[in-house]
Scaffold this active site. Structure first.
Site, mmCIF file in Angstrom:
data_model
loop_
_atom_site.group_PDB
_atom_site.id
_atom_site.type_symbol
_atom_site.label_atom_id
_atom_site.label_comp_id
_atom_site.label_asym_id
_atom_site.label_seq_id
_atom_site.Cartn_x
_atom_site.Cartn_y
_atom_site.Cartn_z
ATOM 1 N N ASP A 85 -5.543 -34.610 -23.051
ATOM 2 C CA ASP A 85 -4.663 -34.019 -22.039
ATOM 3 C C ASP A 85 -5.362 -34.059 -20.684
ATOM 4 O O ASP A 85 -6.596 -34.103 -20.602
ATOM 5 C CB ASP A 85 -4.305 -32.569 -22.414
ATOM 6 C CG ASP A 85 -5.536 -31.675 -22.590
ATOM 7 O OD1 ASP A 85 -6.500 -32.122 -23.245
ATOM 8 O OD2 ASP A 85 -5.533 -30.548 -22.056
ATOM 9 N N HIS A 99 -10.314 -33.298 -11.829
ATOM 10 C CA HIS A 99 -9.249 -32.435 -11.286
ATOM 11 C C HIS A 99 -8.988 -32.683 -9.797
ATOM 12 O O HIS A 99 -8.213 -31.959 -9.190
ATOM 13 C CB HIS A 99 -9.540 -30.943 -11.503
ATOM 14 C CG HIS A 99 -9.684 -30.559 -12.952
ATOM 15 N ND1 HIS A 99 -9.541 -29.267 -13.401
ATOM 16 C CD2 HIS A 99 -9.942 -31.288 -14.057
ATOM 17 C CE1 HIS A 99 -9.722 -29.226 -14.707
ATOM 18 N NE2 HIS A 99 -9.974 -30.454 -15.123
ATOM 19 N N GLU A 120 -7.136 -29.046 -24.026
ATOM 20 C CA GLU A 120 -8.386 -28.519 -23.471
ATOM 21 C C GLU A 120 -8.155 -27.916 -22.092
ATOM 22 O O GLU A 120 -8.770 -26.910 -21.735
ATOM 23 C CB GLU A 120 -9.440 -29.637 -23.379
ATOM 24 C CG GLU A 120 -10.846 -29.133 -23.090
ATOM 25 C CD GLU A 120 -11.146 -28.902 -21.618
ATOM 26 O OE1 GLU A 120 -12.069 -28.120 -21.313
ATOM 27 O OE2 GLU A 120 -10.452 -29.485 -20.747
HETATM 28 ZN ZN LIG Z 1 -12.422 -32.052 -19.745
#
Ligand SMILES: [Zn+2]
Length: 466
Positions: free
Chosen positions: A90, A439, A153
């Site tokens: 994910d 991210h 996760e």
């Molecule tokens: Zn990760």
């Protein structure tokens, strides 16, 4: 033991590795619970990514299993003992501001770009290629090796919760979901809300703390704080002096309630509060010198008296060990109003050899005296694999042989996926000195790092399982 030149082996498979990685990166495997279905609890994108990986395993003649769409595994080797490699498929949503297609897997400037490139699809594929090379070379293994594919996760870890409820726990393993060389110790973590006792009624004091707020998340150092004080014009000048003497920025203004003071600090992650400047703590330390109403004074006083240092010294919970260093306290969220009283949210990281219960006991005694109450909103125990454990020693040796760099294991404030394994360490795939773009927009992984990681994982798997 057979001597294999893993770098040469990966060199021969570069094109395929890149193709397979691109294919995985092109799947938008973001959590979509509103589109959940039977055997696809996290939505169609995640289901597709899991199927994609399991298909790659099937194509190699490896054993695969889809565990109710929560997670899956790909297995090689034989024997009683099981080695686990814990990855996740994910990704967090792509967000804005990309200069490339976030699900294109575009290759340029020696990098592969996409959401998930470094977290965690690139490292997942590197680990898979490690297994694939061992299989293709026909190297005998005396243990089984499982690539465990998590799919939640980035949210609630429901994948590993479900998986390990139904599947075997490996005797040891690693998670390629953080940094090289090795993270072997993660501090314990306590999230705590301290609540002030009931508000005093009919406050007649000329200066009243109307509100005080700072911080949005417990695991971040607050970079801004605001206080509203009624009936206190004279504070404005001393605030400016305070800012100047501490070399801080901030501002003051007035509205119909009173004086508004704003102070700017510096954000940092809650596991490393020493890198931040806590705006809430600083604004409270200024207000502690002001003449305020009783309730406001008690709240500000608590912050000033007990939260001045990140070591927890004034809370009486200072601690340290030789593996993971000092206990740290991050007061991450301050919320006070004249009507409701105040709360302070703490994010405490305690050393791996320390006890969370001891921390809580001490805090309980303190808040009892101060007429605060304490609520634990989250407690994560420390995670620690001894430096002399065969797992750590093997990974260290492999890393040093492959990179020529020291592979000494490190301790961190906590939070890697490796803690899902009973005896697990984080092992790559971000190399030391590389910018951490997980991210972020334009997330990427260097192609050379992808190849190096695959060679490292291949040797590590082989040496752990031969
Ligand atoms: Zn990760």
């Amino acid at each position: 033991m057979k001597n294999v030149n893993w770098k040469e082996e990966i060199e021969k498979r570069k094109e395929n590795l890149l193709q397979d990685t691109q294919g995985l990166l092109q799947i938008r495997s973001v959590l979509e619970e509103d589109k959940a279905a039977d055997k696809a609890p996290f939505g169609p994108g995640i289901e597709m990514a899991l199927d994609y990986m399991l298909e790659l395993g099937n194509a190699q003649g490896m054993q695969t299993k889809n565990v109710d769409g929560f997670a899956g595994h790909i297995e090689i080797g034989e024997g009683q003992e099981l080695i686990g490699i814990l990855c996740h498929l994910d990704v967090v949503p792509e967000g804005d501001g990309w200069t490339v297609d976030p699900f294109g897997g575009e290759i340029k400037d020696g990098k592969i770009f996409a959401r998930g490139a470094i977290d965690d699809k690139g490292p997942t594929m590197a680990a898979f290629y490690g297994m694939k090379m061992i299989k293709e070379l026909g190297l005998p293994l005396s243990k089984r090796v499982r690539l465990i594919l998590g799919t939640d996760e980035e949210s609630l870890w429901r994948c590993v919760d479900h998986y390990f409820k139904h599947e075997e726990m490996p005797s040891s393993g690693f998670a390629p979901d953080a940094d090289f060389p090795i993270i072997h110790a993660e501090k314990g973590m306590l999230n705590i809300d301290l609540k002030q006792g009931a508000a005093a009624e009919n406050c007649q004091h000329p200066n009243v703390l109307e509100s005080f707020s700072s911080g949005l998340r417990l695991n971040m150092v607050p970079d801004q704080a605001e206080a509203v004080i009624s009936g206190s014009e004279e504070l404005e000048e001393s605030f400016q002096q305070f800012l100047k003497s501490r070399n801080l920025t901030g501002s003051s203004s007035k509205n119909d309630v009173g004086l508004i003071l704003t102070l700017i600090g510096k954000s940092a992650h809650g596991s490393t509060p020493e890198f931040g400047v806590n705006a809430g703590v600083l604004l409270a330390s200024f207000l502690a010198g002001a003449d305020l109403d009783e309730q406001g004074k008690a709240y500000i006083g608590f912050v000033k008296d007990h939260l001045g240092s990140i070591s927890g010294e004034e809370l009486g919970i200072k601690a340290e060990d030789n593996v993971s260093g000092i206990l740290t306290v991050n007061p991450g969220v301050f919320d006070y109003s004249r009507e409701a009283g105040g709360t302070i949210g703490l994010n405490i990281r305690y050393p791996v050899k320390h006890s969370g219960e001891m921390v809580l006991d001490t805090l309980q005694k303190l808040v009892d005296v101060k007429s605060f109450s304490l609520e634990v909103t989250k407690h994560t125990k420390p995670h620690f694999v001894d430096e002399n454990h065969e797992l750590v020693q093997t990974l260290k040796k492999v890393y040093e042989e492959q990179t020529g760099q020291p592979g000494n294991p490190i301790a961190i404030g906590g939070g890697t996926y490796a803690r899902s394994l009973e005896a697990g360490v984080a092992f790559g795939a971000l190399f030391p000195g590389r910018e951490d773009v997980a991210h972020q927009k334009d997330e990427y992984m260097f192609l050379d790092d992808l190849f190096s990681a695959a060679a490292i994982y291949a040797q590590a798997i082989y040496e752990l399982a031969r």
